[in-house]
Design a protein around this motif. Structure first.
Motif, short mmCIF file in Angstrom:
data_model
loop_
_atom_site.label_atom_id
_atom_site.label_comp_id
_atom_site.label_asym_id
_atom_site.label_seq_id
_atom_site.Cartn_x
_atom_site.Cartn_y
_atom_site.Cartn_z
N SER A 169 -3.42 0.61 -11.57
CA SER A 169 -3.17 0.83 -10.15
C SER A 169 -4.44 0.65 -9.33
O SER A 169 -4.41 0.12 -8.22
CB SER A 169 -2.60 2.23 -9.91
OG SER A 169 -1.35 2.39 -10.56
N ASN A 172 0.83 -1.21 0.00
CA ASN A 172 0.00 0.00 0.00
C ASN A 172 0.86 1.26 0.00
O ASN A 172 0.51 2.25 -0.62
CB ASN A 172 -0.94 0.00 1.21
CG ASN A 172 -2.28 -0.62 0.89
OD1 ASN A 172 -2.75 -0.55 -0.25
ND2 ASN A 172 -2.90 -1.23 1.87
N PRO A 229 -3.78 2.86 -0.54
CA PRO A 229 -3.09 3.93 -1.25
C PRO A 229 -4.06 5.04 -1.64
O PRO A 229 -5.24 4.78 -1.87
CB PRO A 229 -2.54 3.22 -2.50
CG PRO A 229 -3.55 2.14 -2.75
CD PRO A 229 -4.02 1.68 -1.41
N LEU A 265 2.17 1.54 -3.51
CA LEU A 265 1.10 1.93 -4.43
C LEU A 265 0.67 3.38 -4.22
O LEU A 265 0.28 4.06 -5.17
CB LEU A 265 -0.09 0.98 -4.24
CG LEU A 265 -1.10 0.91 -5.39
CD1 LEU A 265 -0.40 0.54 -6.70
CD2 LEU A 265 -2.18 -0.12 -5.08
N ALA A 318 -4.83 -2.95 -8.87
CA ALA A 318 -3.91 -3.43 -7.84
C ALA A 318 -4.44 -3.05 -6.45
O ALA A 318 -4.31 -3.82 -5.49
CB ALA A 318 -2.52 -2.84 -8.06
N LYS A 319 -5.03 -1.88 -6.35
CA LYS A 319 -5.61 -1.45 -5.07
C LYS A 319 -6.70 -2.41 -4.62
O LYS A 319 -6.79 -2.77 -3.44
CB LYS A 319 -6.18 -0.03 -5.24
CG LYS A 319 -6.80 0.56 -3.99
CD LYS A 319 -7.30 1.97 -4.29
CE LYS A 319 -7.99 2.59 -3.10
NZ LYS A 319 -8.47 3.96 -3.39
#
Length: 549
Positions: free
Chosen positions: A226, A192, A530, A195, A229-230
């Protein structure tokens, strides 16, 4: 009425306190569970020091008292798993929940025992964690305790075929899953922070490029990746904590398209999507439904090792009472999502077993993927079916209760507008990369950024600026600071200096309960990691607007 004499209670004298303390120690020494009390910090390797160990803890581990007191917890805990264990402690401290894990424990003379560790946070009257208490119990005794608890609750005793010095296969698997949860929590926290740096820098780059430029297209694609990915990191934290569903009205078409893009990226398969143009939305936990779709799409890929076509479709369906009874669903409106491959198929004798936990035909499989899918869909009051034929392919079909109206489009962080402001913002974080990008964003927004890498440094700076007549406007405080003081502790100390301090709590560990908990503690807002530049600007704007700045 007769006069009543009230005797005022006085503070117990020192001798009385000593007597009470002695009695408590004697009581703890008489319990069969090993009891360890740890300092609250540091949460970095090799861990906080042991400040108390009862007789049972010394008997279980074989260590003398002088060999335990003052030693880091790493002297006992499996060092290969210690980093993940330490990463879990901030969540134990913040939520107040008990955490259990069965782990190999180092004992005197180099012996290793499988012990059940139970960890709780010990808090003071201000709800601040002062110590961690750990109880340790040998695996055999832990099993007997479970059997006794089952008997008290009127449940069957947990079955086991293991010998007196062996762990059952289910217990071994449980231990592995708990260890994996610890590792997942630690990975999620670290990732995190990384990111946050990526997303925040992408936000800045977006501001510096024209919307028509080719570079802007690459930035938007990286931002979207992103966000994916979060979501994956949120899945890791959900797994580590066992969090409940958090349902919101969701655009399923967007969810499906994102899952298809992420799950088939770089694969030797082609995916054909056929989604109804007026596809209904659904009240779902988007992260968990994404997890289901990812599992099904990855299974479809693996079923076609030489490549092929995956067909994904979604349509609105009305299910009557008769069809609902056959599917074990209530009558009503549903969205049906199908994932179909042309792969090796599933043997008829295995079709009824594929949703069973731990059943797998893969050499490297865990047997949890489809079991998890089934569990999550049932939690959403839906169902999942399967049809398959050897060497012809497999089709999974998910039914989710629908809202009856076209999918609701959520506002993505990337579409939020940047809001400028003014004032001094103190950013407290132990990660230099997070400090650097946060300071750059704040300067771009018009704020004066200042940074601190520890709780004590933040207290000193805030106090100095307050006394100089140039106070800090807002503190952005990371909750999981390593070392001698947590972010929550630092915030409490700053409040002693300035009761009107405005602070935003930020962390990669936040769950749905966090906002209420931190607001009750006195924080003006929370900002989960993030975060992007837009999210940071919004959080600051809300805090500043609330006080009329």
């Amino acid at each position: 009425m007769p006069e009543v004499s009230v005797r005022q209670k006085s503070s117990p004298p020192i001798e009385q306190i000593r007597t009470i303390n002695h009695h408590l120690r004697v009581a703890i020494d008489r319990v069969s569970d090993g009891v360890l009390i740890l300092e609250a910090d540091p949460l970095s390797m090799p861990g906080p020091r042991i400040v108390f160990a009862n007789i049972a803890a010394r008997k279980i581990t074989g260590f003398d008292l002088e060999d335990l007191l003052g030693q880091p917890i790493g002297v006992l805990y499996d060092n290969a798993k210690l980093r993940g264990f330490l990463a879990r402690l901030p969540a134990v401290s913040q939520t107040g929940k008990t955490y259990q894990i069965e782990v190999a424990t180092s004992c005197e003379g180099g012996a290793v025992k499988a012990l059940r560790w139970t960890v709780t946070a010990m808090r003071d009257h201000r709800d601040v964690t002062q110590n961690f208490m750990v109880t340790i119990l040998p695996e055999k005794l832990s099993r007997l305790a479970a059997e006794a608890e089952a008997a008290r609750a009127g449940r069957p005793a947990p079955a086991t075929e293991a010998g007196p010095n062996e762990m059952s296969s289910a217990q071994i698997h449980s231990s592995k899953m708990e260890s994996l949860a610890l590792v997942a929590s630690g990975i999620a926290h670290d990732f995190n922070n990384i990111l946050t740096t990526i997303m925040a820098n992408l936000s800045l780059a977006r501001l510096e490029t024209s919307i028509q430029s080719e570079a802007r297209l690459h930035i938007e694609e990286a931002t979207e990746a992103s966000e994916g990915a979060k979501g994956l990191i949120k899945q890791l934290l959900s797994f580590a904590r066992g969090t409940e569903l958090v349902k919101r009205e969701t655009d399923l078409a967007r969810l499906i398209n994102e899952a298809v893009r992420l799950s088939t990226y770089g694969a030797n398969v082609k995916c054909e999507s056929h989604l109804a143009p007026n596809l209904w939305g659904a009240n779902v936990d988007g992260t968990q439904i994404t997890q289901v779709l990812n599992n099904l799409l990855i299974n479809a890929r693996q079923a076609m090792p030489s490549g092929g076509v995956i067909q994904v479709s979604a349509e609105n369906v009305e299910i009557g009472s008769e069809a609902g009874a056959a599917l074990d669903l209530d009558a009503g409106q549903y969205v049906a999502v199908s994932v179909r491959d042309r792969g090796v198929g599933i043997a008829p004798e295995n079709l009824r077993k594929i949703f069973d936990p731990f059943f797998t035909t893969k050499k490297e499989g865990t047997g949890l993927g489809l079991a998890t899918c089934f569990s999550l869909i049932r939690k959403h009051l839906g169902t999942i079916t399967v049809r398959s034929k050897l060497n012809a392919g497999t089709e999974f079909r998910i039914y989710l209760p629908a809202t009856g109206r076209s999918g609701h489009r959520e506002t993505r962080e990337g579409s939020k507008r940047m809001i400028s402001g003014q004032g001094t913002v103190l950013v407290v974080d132990d990660q230099e990369c997070v400090l650097a990008v946060s300071a750059a964003i704040l300067a771009k927004l018009g704020y004066e950024p200042v940074t601190a890498t520890s709780g004590q440094e933040a207290i000193d700076f805030y106090t100095e600026r307050l006394r100089s007549g140039e106070p800090v406007s807002v503190v952005l405080m990371d909750m999981t600071l390593p070392g001698g003081m947590s972010g929550a502790d630092a915030f409490d100390e700053i409040r002693k200096v300035d009761p009107d301090v405005r602070a935003i709590a930020t962390s990669g560990y936040f769950d749905e309960e966090s906002r209420e908990q931190h607001e009750a503690r006195g924080f003006a807002g929370i900002l989960p990691k993030p975060y992007s530049a837009e999210a940071l600007s919004q959080a600051l704007h809300e805090v500043m607007e609330a006080v009329g700045v």
